[in-house]
Write a protein that holds these residues in place. Sequence first.
Motif, PDB file in Angstrom:
ATOM      1  N   LYS A  46       0.852  -1.297  -0.083  1.00  0.00           N
ATOM      2  CA  LYS A  46      -0.137   0.102  -0.021  1.00  0.00           C
ATOM      3  C   LYS A  46       0.720   1.234   0.074  1.00  0.00           C
ATOM      4  O   LYS A  46       0.448   2.321  -0.697  1.00  0.00           O
ATOM      5  N   ALA A  47       2.118   1.209   0.712  1.00  0.00           N
ATOM      6  CA  ALA A  47       2.994   2.128   0.730  1.00  0.00           C
ATOM      7  C   ALA A  47       4.172   2.398  -0.414  1.00  0.00           C
ATOM      8  O   ALA A  47       4.773   3.141  -0.450  1.00  0.00           O
ATOM      9  N   GLY A  48       3.713   1.222  -1.267  1.00  0.00           N
ATOM     10  CA  GLY A  48       4.512   1.287  -2.460  1.00  0.00           C
ATOM     11  C   GLY A  48       5.981   0.826  -1.986  1.00  0.00           C
ATOM     12  O   GLY A  48       7.386   1.230  -2.682  1.00  0.00           O
ATOM     13  N   ALA A  49       6.152  -0.171  -1.040  1.00  0.00           N
ATOM     14  CA  ALA A  49       7.340  -0.561  -0.602  1.00  0.00           C
ATOM     15  C   ALA A  49       7.492  -2.166  -0.688  1.00  0.00           C
ATOM     16  O   ALA A  49       6.389  -2.798  -1.002  1.00  0.00           O
ATOM     17  N   GLU A  50       8.737  -2.578  -0.789  1.00  0.00           N
ATOM     18  CA  GLU A  50       9.102  -4.071  -0.895  1.00  0.00           C
ATOM     19  C   GLU A  50       9.775  -4.406   0.372  1.00  0.00           C
ATOM     20  O   GLU A  50      10.668  -3.903   0.490  1.00  0.00           O
ATOM     21  N   VAL A  51       9.382  -5.510   1.121  1.00  0.00           N
ATOM     22  CA  VAL A  51      10.156  -5.824   2.285  1.00  0.00           C
ATOM     23  C   VAL A  51      11.253  -6.745   1.730  1.00  0.00           C
ATOM     24  O   VAL A  51      11.194  -7.712   1.284  1.00  0.00           O
ATOM     25  N   VAL A  52      12.509  -6.156   1.974  1.00  0.00           N
ATOM     26  CA  VAL A  52      13.837  -7.144   1.361  1.00  0.00           C
ATOM     27  C   VAL A  52      14.334  -8.229   2.270  1.00  0.00           C
ATOM     28  O   VAL A  52      14.505  -9.318   2.108  1.00  0.00           O
ATOM     29  N   SER A  53      14.500  -7.588   3.613  1.00  0.00           N
ATOM     30  CA  SER A  53      15.121  -8.428   4.669  1.00  0.00           C
ATOM     31  C   SER A  53      14.903  -7.787   5.923  1.00  0.00           C
ATOM     32  O   SER A  53      14.326  -6.568   6.172  1.00  0.00           O
ATOM     33  N   PHE A  54      14.934  -8.600   6.950  1.00  0.00           N
ATOM     34  CA  PHE A  54      14.776  -8.281   8.363  1.00  0.00           C
ATOM     35  C   PHE A  54      15.978  -8.852   9.460  1.00  0.00           C
ATOM     36  O   PHE A  54      16.243  -9.919   9.008  1.00  0.00           O
ATOM     37  N   THR A  55      16.432  -8.015  10.269  1.00  0.00           N
ATOM     38  CA  THR A  55      17.422  -8.581  11.360  1.00  0.00           C
ATOM     39  C   THR A  55      16.719  -8.334  12.711  1.00  0.00           C
ATOM     40  O   THR A  55      16.391  -7.341  12.908  1.00  0.00           O
ATOM     41  N   ARG A  56      16.842  -9.504  13.454  1.00  0.00           N
ATOM     42  CA  ARG A  56      16.469  -9.116  14.907  1.00  0.00           C
ATOM     43  C   ARG A  56      17.342  -9.534  15.843  1.00  0.00           C
ATOM     44  O   ARG A  56      17.981 -10.791  15.854  1.00  0.00           O
ATOM     45  N   PHE A  57      17.709  -8.738  17.035  1.00  0.00           N
ATOM     46  CA  PHE A  57      18.671  -9.217  17.828  1.00  0.00           C
ATOM     47  C   PHE A  57      18.031  -9.185  19.093  1.00  0.00           C
ATOM     48  O   PHE A  57      16.929  -8.336  19.648  1.00  0.00           O
ATOM     49  N   GLU A  58      18.106 -10.382  20.336  1.00  0.00           N
ATOM     50  CA  GLU A  58      17.628 -10.429  21.472  1.00  0.00           C
ATOM     51  C   GLU A  58      18.995 -10.629  22.509  1.00  0.00           C
ATOM     52  O   GLU A  58      19.576 -11.480  22.025  1.00  0.00           O
ATOM     53  N   VAL A  59      18.834  -9.850  23.280  1.00  0.00           N
ATOM     54  CA  VAL A  59      19.980 -10.016  24.517  1.00  0.00           C
ATOM     55  C   VAL A  59      20.062 -11.497  24.781  1.00  0.00           C
ATOM     56  O   VAL A  59      19.145 -11.840  25.281  1.00  0.00           O
ATOM     57  N   GLY A  60      21.539 -11.961  24.591  1.00  0.00           N
ATOM     58  CA  GLY A  60      21.588 -13.166  25.417  1.00  0.00           C
ATOM     59  C   GLY A  60      20.860 -14.386  24.533  1.00  0.00           C
ATOM     60  O   GLY A  60      21.178 -15.674  24.988  1.00  0.00           O
ATOM     61  N   GLU A  61      20.395 -14.038  23.356  1.00  0.00           N
ATOM     62  CA  GLU A  61      19.640 -15.391  22.815  1.00  0.00           C
ATOM     63  C   GLU A  61      20.745 -16.338  22.385  1.00  0.00           C
ATOM     64  O   GLU A  61      21.774 -15.832  21.735  1.00  0.00           O
ATOM     65  N   GLY A  62      20.576 -17.676  22.643  1.00  0.00           N
ATOM     66  CA  GLY A  62      21.662 -18.538  22.100  1.00  0.00           C
ATOM     67  C   GLY A  62      22.699 -18.873  23.232  1.00  0.00           C
ATOM     68  O   GLY A  62      23.762 -19.740  23.069  1.00  0.00           O
ATOM     69  N   ILE A  63      22.737 -18.162  24.230  1.00  0.00           N
ATOM     70  CA  ILE A  63      23.694 -18.211  25.264  1.00  0.00           C
ATOM     71  C   ILE A  63      23.279 -18.573  26.605  1.00  0.00           C
ATOM     72  O   ILE A  63      22.158 -18.349  26.968  1.00  0.00           O
ATOM     73  N   GLU A  64      23.730 -19.820  27.029  1.00  0.00           N
ATOM     74  CA  GLU A  64      23.089 -20.448  28.195  1.00  0.00           C
ATOM     75  C   GLU A  64      24.024 -20.416  29.362  1.00  0.00           C
ATOM     76  O   GLU A  64      25.156 -20.706  29.362  1.00  0.00           O
ATOM     77  N   LYS A  65      23.664 -19.461  30.363  1.00  0.00           N
ATOM     78  CA  LYS A  65      24.478 -19.244  31.356  1.00  0.00           C
ATOM     79  C   LYS A  65      24.476 -20.278  32.649  1.00  0.00           C
ATOM     80  O   LYS A  65      23.463 -21.071  32.563  1.00  0.00           O
ATOM     81  N   GLU A  66      25.709 -20.859  32.832  1.00  0.00           N
ATOM     82  CA  GLU A  66      25.764 -22.039  33.657  1.00  0.00           C
ATOM     83  C   GLU A  66      24.867 -21.684  35.114  1.00  0.00           C
ATOM     84  O   GLU A  66      24.854 -20.513  35.686  1.00  0.00           O
TER      85      GLU A  66
END
Length: 288
Positions: free
Chosen positions: A253-273
């Motif tokens: 509707k806005a005349g745009a195309e979504v090419v990509s996105f990136t999302r970061f979340e603090v600590g994702e994939g890190i497992e703290k002992e």
Amino acid sequence: MMAITASLVKELRERTGLGMMECKKALVETDGDIEAAIDNLRKASGLKAAKKAGRTAAEGIIVTRTSADNTLVMLLEINSETDFVARDDNFLGFANKVADIAFEKKQADVATLMADGLEAEREALVQKIGENISVRRIEFVGGEGKTVEAYVHGGRIAAAVELVGGTAELAKDIAMHVAAINPQFVSPASIPAEVLEREKEVVRAQSEGSGKPAEIIEKMMVGRIKKFEAEISLLEQPFVKDADIKVGALAKKAGAEVVSFTRFEVGEGIEKEEVDFAAEVAAAAKGN
């Protein structure tokens, strides 16, 4: 054979909501492979889905930088051991300095970036604060001819969206959606074949236990897979600020195309002992 630990059983219980014995049995059958165990449990019990792995115990902050012409965005994650330090002015000052230098140099390689004096500053900060500080990852989104913007929620979740056409405001709105809803892919067409095949196996196993004729099962599968594709695809999701329109339709509707996105979340994939302090004290006492 892999030992099935209590923590592994606990994680599977948390992700599936099923009983301890059922989870332990599933892990034994898959030799500790938690993802395979989830698939088997879904096939056998009709479990619709499982929570994502991710006891993200690591703390820290995500910092973003955007070029003045909104053609380039940078996301940067810096970790600390505790949330208390993540809010400390010294830590925040260091995080912003690293972000400024990384963006100025357009440097996404952490080791290269830190080698030019910043590593010594990081070590000094560790000595001052008394916690380990780690510059974890940097990612640039966009480029010439693109429209980009980032959205940050509480310093812990950040997303950047890259458009062709459209405005920075639209990119920020869609980035907010990505931060909130966490889509996995841009569109159904971008979903890898192995992801779809894995879901088809689960749906097939669930459907075959229904006792329905094969042709009905096939129709059920087609519908379920289409729904699955829509649920994990950004363009097919109802927009977080207006559920009456899908993200893809909003962009079009806005005349745009979504090419990509990136999302970061603090600590994702890190497992703290996880430290059992009682056991640690008991062990220390025995050693004395």
